[in-house]
Enzyme design. Sequence first.
Site, mmCIF file in Angstrom:
data_model
loop_
_atom_site.group_PDB
_atom_site.id
_atom_site.type_symbol
_atom_site.label_atom_id
_atom_site.label_comp_id
_atom_site.label_asym_id
_atom_site.label_seq_id
_atom_site.Cartn_x
_atom_site.Cartn_y
_atom_site.Cartn_z
ATOM 1 N N ASP A 81 -0.540 7.747 -4.919
ATOM 2 C CA ASP A 81 -0.852 6.314 -4.899
ATOM 3 C C ASP A 81 -0.013 5.689 -6.009
ATOM 4 O O ASP A 81 -0.322 5.839 -7.186
ATOM 5 C CB ASP A 81 -2.362 6.138 -5.148
ATOM 6 C CG ASP A 81 -2.767 4.681 -5.394
ATOM 7 O OD1 ASP A 81 -1.893 3.792 -5.307
ATOM 8 O OD2 ASP A 81 -3.959 4.451 -5.672
ATOM 9 N N LYS A 134 6.104 -3.050 -9.729
ATOM 10 C CA LYS A 134 5.917 -2.885 -8.279
ATOM 11 C C LYS A 134 6.062 -4.243 -7.588
ATOM 12 O O LYS A 134 6.443 -4.322 -6.428
ATOM 13 C CB LYS A 134 4.541 -2.285 -8.022
ATOM 14 C CG LYS A 134 4.244 -1.997 -6.560
ATOM 15 C CD LYS A 134 2.950 -1.220 -6.420
ATOM 16 C CE LYS A 134 2.482 -1.141 -4.986
ATOM 17 N NZ LYS A 134 1.235 -0.374 -4.847
ATOM 18 N N ASP A 143 -9.053 -4.081 -0.556
ATOM 19 C CA ASP A 143 -8.355 -3.444 -1.673
ATOM 20 C C ASP A 143 -7.728 -4.507 -2.568
ATOM 21 O O ASP A 143 -6.759 -5.153 -2.200
ATOM 22 C CB ASP A 143 -7.280 -2.499 -1.097
ATOM 23 C CG ASP A 143 -6.497 -1.757 -2.184
ATOM 24 O OD1 ASP A 143 -6.673 -2.070 -3.377
ATOM 25 O OD2 ASP A 143 -5.709 -0.858 -1.835
HETATM 26 P P1 ADP Z 1 -3.169 -0.846 -8.579
HETATM 27 O O1 ADP Z 1 -3.586 -0.086 -7.375
HETATM 28 O O2 ADP Z 1 -2.509 -2.122 -8.248
HETATM 29 O O3 ADP Z 1 -2.422 -0.046 -9.563
HETATM 30 P P2 ADP Z 1 -5.815 -0.555 -9.623
HETATM 31 O O4 ADP Z 1 -6.579 -0.273 -8.406
HETATM 32 O O5 ADP Z 1 -5.603 0.542 -10.587
HETATM 33 O O6 ADP Z 1 -4.466 -1.291 -9.302
HETATM 34 O O7 ADP Z 1 -6.533 -1.779 -10.326
HETATM 35 C C1 ADP Z 1 -6.007 -2.312 -11.469
HETATM 36 C C2 ADP Z 1 -6.667 -3.617 -11.739
HETATM 37 O O8 ADP Z 1 -8.069 -3.430 -11.788
HETATM 38 C C3 ADP Z 1 -6.240 -4.181 -13.068
HETATM 39 O O9 ADP Z 1 -5.898 -5.530 -12.918
HETATM 40 C C4 ADP Z 1 -7.477 -4.010 -13.927
HETATM 41 O O10 ADP Z 1 -7.609 -5.054 -14.843
HETATM 42 C C5 ADP Z 1 -8.580 -4.061 -12.925
HETATM 43 N N1 ADP Z 1 -9.752 -3.327 -13.377
HETATM 44 C C6 ADP Z 1 -9.881 -2.004 -13.557
HETATM 45 N N2 ADP Z 1 -11.100 -1.702 -14.016
HETATM 46 C C7 ADP Z 1 -11.757 -2.861 -14.134
HETATM 47 C C8 ADP Z 1 -13.064 -3.232 -14.568
HETATM 48 N N3 ADP Z 1 -13.922 -2.326 -14.978
HETATM 49 N N4 ADP Z 1 -13.384 -4.544 -14.549
HETATM 50 C C9 ADP Z 1 -12.496 -5.472 -14.154
HETATM 51 N N5 ADP Z 1 -11.257 -5.194 -13.743
HETATM 52 C C10 ADP Z 1 -10.895 -3.907 -13.732
HETATM 53 MG MG MG Z 2 -4.061 0.566 -5.650
#
Ligand code: ADP
Ligand code: MG
Length: 587
Positions: free
Chosen positions: A8, A70, A170
């Site tokens: 991922d 990205k 998502d």
């Molecule tokens: P990606 O798939 O785009 O890499 P993720 O699924 O890892 O993203 O999500 C990242 C986003 O989720 C970030 O913007 C982060 O701030 C937010 N995020 C992660 N944990 C939390 C949380 N506990 N509360 C609020 N936002 C969160």
């Molecule tokens: Mg993701």
Amino acid sequence: MGFDIGIDLGTTNSLCAVFRDGQPELIPNVHGSVLTPSVVGVLDDGSMLVGLPAKELRVTHPAQCAWCFKRWMGTNRKIRLGGRDYSAPELSSLILKSLKDDAEAFLKEAVTEAVITVPAYFNDHQRKATKLAAELAGLKVRRIINEPTAAALTYGFHEREAVKKLMVIDLGGGTFDVTLMEIFEGGLEIISTAGESHLGGEDFTNRLVATVLKQLGKEYETAELKTPLLVARLHEECERAKRQLLDAPQSRIRIPNDDGEINEKAVSVLVTREAFAKASKALVDRLKGPIGKVLRDGQVDPTEIDDLILVGGATRMPVVVDFVREFLSAEPLAKFNPDEVVALGAAVQAALISDNAAVSDMVMTDVCPFTLGVELAKEFGNYLEPGYFAPIIHRNTTIPVSKEQIFSTVATNQLEVTINVYQGEARKVKDNLKLGELSVKGIPPGPAGQPFLVRFTYDINGLLEVEACIPETGRKFQTVLTNHAADLTPKEIAAALEKMRKLKFYPRDDVKNKQLVLFCDRVVGEISPHLRESLEGAIDAFERAMSSGDREMFEVARSGLLIVLSSLGIEYESPEAEADQDDNELS
Ligand code: ADP
Ligand code: MG
């Protein structure tokens, strides 16, 4: 035979999973965490840092780091880092390489290929850029699959017997995808998908940063230009506050000085959950469009949805959960970890490709998320007006798919036609995305209306191939995509590979220690001056011990540093400890 690996490759975090012993399993990185921040940094000596230490470096040295790249996949944008320019695929390749190294260390075997996920809404350019990133990392892409589809595969893997309709929402760091699907006894069929490639958790953090800056009488853009260190540090504070609001009704945001330091004199502002909800209302509202679209396209009523799966870290935010709950009158399923479900599904997909016996009863069909077609000139009376969009493959058609359509020349003795290929839903091509063009030559002379055939093939990786053929001569033409950032010539690929090969990486064995040093470097600026000296002394001793190669001296210095930190009341969040905690939560 190699392992079945799924990756991922996220905007914010990337993960790697392997399918073995009949199930998908996440692979921890060198820090012991399954999440690798998608951040790349460069130290003063030119060595590169990837993941967690780069994220730490970003707080104090944003100019030496690159993140959220990205978002620039499939564009020509260059990102400047350590005095050099990088493309988004080049930076992404460093993340992939880091995951590959971790997987090899974990599995004790070479990893050469993987299934990689992309947002469903990624267009042709972005998918090709992802393939290029893998190539630059020394990985062969077994398949590119859509992130929500991967999430559904994890669900399908665990719910083999079910007959259900589900929606996967998502919201990651930078992208938003919604997918509607149906599962029936191991079969998984994607019904429709929609999304936005520029909406994610990062926008919520940025909104909070902007709100705080405004309270201080500053504009975001100007502040970022004039005081980048302040903005970088404030971003970190807002990110923390955003997460805190998950459990707490309010959170304090400390305001760094212009040098990005937060010392004991720093003032702070209070954000309440309500204030945050208000600041992010416009962003939350943007979720409505794609959700409505998948329901309409799939001709599904919200009441027909059996399960709602939330994926991506940003779906943890109460503002998002509340909105979804209300908008769909459904309760999200809490069974899956929103960070992990995509990587696990990618590993399930890898197992499906390998015909692994553990998934022999599963089948999956996916769809093309957007309409693909060509530019057409329309006849109005006796004049022709170009610029209209003629769809060939309609959105949400099950893939792989191959469709052809006959077009004809518009002028007498027209010997050549340029076919402009577009993606999008608008009636006019100017509002859609141009993917490329194809030049068809050698049309036999004659009156207007000479036929030529255009064939679109959209494969299971979500990549498009366009072919044209002149029926009279049987001559075939294939797409020559123009202005295509990821379409490098073999020579350009070789040059990019060479550039990546020449990069010097911070030694893997030491990277955990570097992480600790970077963390302490940040803390130094935050504690009161009279405590600073003891911490600095302990960091110096630790750094010296790191380079001495003396194991015993190193252990003493490390525990000395940790003791000083805890005596200052500062907890070093070791990712290994976090990983253990996660395990406990899951069991
Ligand atoms: P990606 O798939 O785009 O890499 P993720 O699924 O890892 O993203 O999500 C990242 C986003 O989720 C970030 O913007 C982060 O701030 C937010 N995020 C992660 N944990 C939390 C949380 N506990 N509360 C609020 N936002 C969160
Ligand atoms: Mg993701």
